[in-house]
Structures are given as C-alpha cells and as structure tokens.
Design an enzyme around this catalytic site. Structure first.
Site, mmCIF file in Angstrom:
data_model
loop_
_atom_site.group_PDB
_atom_site.id
_atom_site.type_symbol
_atom_site.label_atom_id
_atom_site.label_comp_id
_atom_site.label_asym_id
_atom_site.label_seq_id
_atom_site.Cartn_x
_atom_site.Cartn_y
_atom_site.Cartn_z
ATOM 1 N N CYS A 156 -3.565 4.775 9.518
ATOM 2 C CA CYS A 156 -2.369 4.139 10.074
ATOM 3 C C CYS A 156 -1.706 4.999 11.146
ATOM 4 O O CYS A 156 -0.523 4.826 11.438
ATOM 5 C CB CYS A 156 -1.372 3.847 8.957
ATOM 6 S SG CYS A 156 -2.019 2.721 7.715
ATOM 7 N N CYS B 274 7.896 3.550 5.916
ATOM 8 C CA CYS B 274 7.047 3.259 4.763
ATOM 9 C C CYS B 274 7.890 2.951 3.533
ATOM 10 O O CYS B 274 7.374 2.556 2.504
ATOM 11 C CB CYS B 274 6.118 4.435 4.480
ATOM 12 S SG CYS B 274 7.015 5.958 4.220
ATOM 13 N N CYS C 110 -0.963 8.693 7.279
ATOM 14 C CA CYS C 110 -2.331 8.451 6.826
ATOM 15 C C CYS C 110 -3.250 8.259 8.040
ATOM 16 O O CYS C 110 -2.844 7.698 9.061
ATOM 17 C CB CYS C 110 -2.373 7.186 5.976
ATOM 18 S SG CYS C 110 -1.521 7.357 4.401
ATOM 19 N N CYS D 22 0.846 -1.205 0.000
ATOM 20 C CA CYS D 22 0.000 0.000 0.000
ATOM 21 C C CYS D 22 0.878 1.251 0.000
ATOM 22 O O CYS D 22 0.646 2.192 -0.765
ATOM 23 C CB CYS D 22 -0.930 -0.031 1.221
ATOM 24 S SG CYS D 22 -2.091 1.338 1.285
ATOM 25 N N CYS D 23 1.921 1.245 0.862
ATOM 26 C CA CYS D 23 2.830 2.406 0.904
ATOM 27 C C CYS D 23 3.542 2.585 -0.442
ATOM 28 O O CYS D 23 3.817 3.714 -0.850
ATOM 29 C CB CYS D 23 3.860 2.248 2.019
ATOM 30 S SG CYS D 23 3.221 2.514 3.682
HETATM 31 S S1 SF4 Z 1 0.475 4.667 5.742
HETATM 32 FE FE1 SF4 Z 1 -1.174 3.107 5.639
HETATM 33 S S2 SF4 Z 1 -2.793 3.893 4.245
HETATM 34 FE FE2 SF4 Z 1 -0.931 5.192 4.028
HETATM 35 S S3 SF4 Z 1 0.084 4.326 2.287
HETATM 36 FE FE3 SF4 Z 1 1.020 3.322 4.044
HETATM 37 S S4 SF4 Z 1 -0.226 1.471 4.485
HETATM 38 FE FE4 SF4 Z 1 -1.347 2.760 2.992
#
Ligand code: SF4
Length: 238
Positions: free
Chosen positions: A207, A232, A204, A121-122
């Site tokens: 998170c 991340c 985010c 996701c990151c």
């Molecule tokens: S912090 Fe969480 S929602 Fe944001 S990009 Fe990374 S995993 Fe995805």
C-alpha cells in the site's frame, strides 16, 4: 499524576503547550510510571523519538506493529535500530485466526477493492494489535506532524484517543520535514533506505509507492484513494 481523564485534557494542554519535544518526553517519563508507551512505525519521526528516549534513558516502553506486509527494508531497520541502541522493541502481530478469516473473505489483496475492505485489513493487521499493545497504557506517544496531511493539520501535541480512552502525545507535532532530516543527520539516527528512493511515508509494501517531486508527503500511501480517506484508523479516534 499517572493517569489523565478527558475532563483534565484542556488544563494539561495549557501546562505543556510551550514544552520542547524532549521536555514533553521527559514530562511523560516522569509522570506515567511504567505505563507510557511509544508506538514506533520506524518512520523518520519515530526513529527520532526512539533516539530521544534511549539517549535520555526515559521510562517509556517502545513497541511496533508488524502487519506481515512490511518492506524488507523496514525489517532491516528494526534489527539495525535494536542493535545500535542495545534495546528490544516489542513486536505485536495480527491474530492468526482473524487474518485467516480476512483473507478467506476478501482475498489476499482484497484491500484494493474498496475503502471498506482496506479499512478491514488495517483493522486486523494494525488496529487490533494496537489495542492489545495499549491495553494497560496510560498514555501513548507517536510521531505525527501537523504538516504531514490534511487529516492532521488541526492536531495539537496532546489529543484524546477515545478508542483507547487515554491521551495521545505527539512531541514532534510542530516539526517541519527539514527539522526532521536535520536531526536525523546531526544525530546519525538510522533510517529506512527506502527514503533515499522516493518513499517519504512508509507503510505496508502493498500500500506504499514512491512519490515524485511536488507530490504530497503521503501521496504514496493508498494512492488509489482520496486524501481525506488516507488514514488507517490508528490516529482517527476521538
Ligand atoms: S496498509 Fe494495506 S496491507 Fe497494511 S494493513 Fe492497511 S490495507 Fe492492509
């Protein structure tokens, strides 16, 4: 100078090691003609760097990454910062097709199921947009501080970013949390209102949680993971 090669980094480290934060930013502004980029996450450290760049009229482009999962307070701060300083902060978003594929594969909140999912996701929401943002940069600037986490305690003010093949400068690397807040108050720098509600490091919304007294600064980021995994990927390429 305009560019630095990896083989030159140690010599550069010696040249700049005693410079103050503003001297480092001036050095960048004078030596990387139009290709010095500052990636702001809108955190307090980054708000200080934005203030220094604008107040000193430095030749450094400011951009941010909008992951699509940010807090409303972060969007408010982005608008407030542009208004206060009379600037436009360039915004980079995830590629829509990549995002659709990610959500189909892992689910809308799939990042909580495993570290691999979270990193995926990151990658889609942060790393890939960062790669586009830095595609023609010769140096990038960020607001890392050594005391922020165990993953940052050995960093120096300039490091080599192997993924983007450019140096990364952290002009606030030696600052303490107290230094940061003193500057914010003294210079009336706008900051995220969530900081007043126990959020010290803000990413985010999905998170990030508030922390309690005595917890580590980054304890509220990906709190379900071990501290050594809490990056991340934006700042872990060598
Ligand atoms: S912090 Fe969480 S929602 Fe944001 S990009 Fe990374 S995993 Fe995805």
């Amino acid at each position: 100078m305009n560019t630095i090669r990896l083989s030159e980094l140690n010599a550069i480290k010696k040249t700049i090691q005693n410079k103050s934060s503003i001297e480092l930013l001036n050095w960048v502004s004078e030596n990387f003609s139009n290709q010095a980029y500052f990636a702001t996450s809108l955190g307090v450290e980054d708000q200080i760097i934005t203030d220094m760049i604008v107040q000193n009229d430095l030749n450094i482009k400011i951009f941010t990454l909008d992951t699509g999962r940010m807090f409303n307070e972060s969007y408010d701060l982005l608008a407030q910062t542009e208004l206060k300083y009379g600037i436009k902060i360039e915004i980079f978003n995830p590629e829509s097709r990549d995002l659709e594929k990610l959500v189909i594969k892992d689910g809308i909140n799939g990042f909580k199921k495993s570290i691999e999912n979270r990193k995926r996701c990151c990658t889609v929401r942060k790393l890939n947009p960062l790669k586009r943002a830095l595609s023609d940069a010769n140096i990038w600037i960020c607001g890392l501080r050594r005391e922020q986490s165990v993953t940052r305690e050995d960093m120096s003010c300039i490091e080599w970013d192997g993924l983007h093949a450019i140096p990364k400068l952290s002009p606030l690397i030696d600052w303490s949390e107290k230094d940061v807040w003193n500057y914010i108050k003294e210079h009336k720098v706008p900051y995220n209102k969530l900081h007043d509600k126990g959020f010290l490091s803000i990413g985010c919304a999905s998170c990030t949680r508030a922390i309690t007294k005595g917890e580590d600064i980054r304890a509220g980021r990906w709190w379900w993971e071990a501290p050594e995994h809490k990056e991340c990927g934006l700042h872990s390429q060598k």
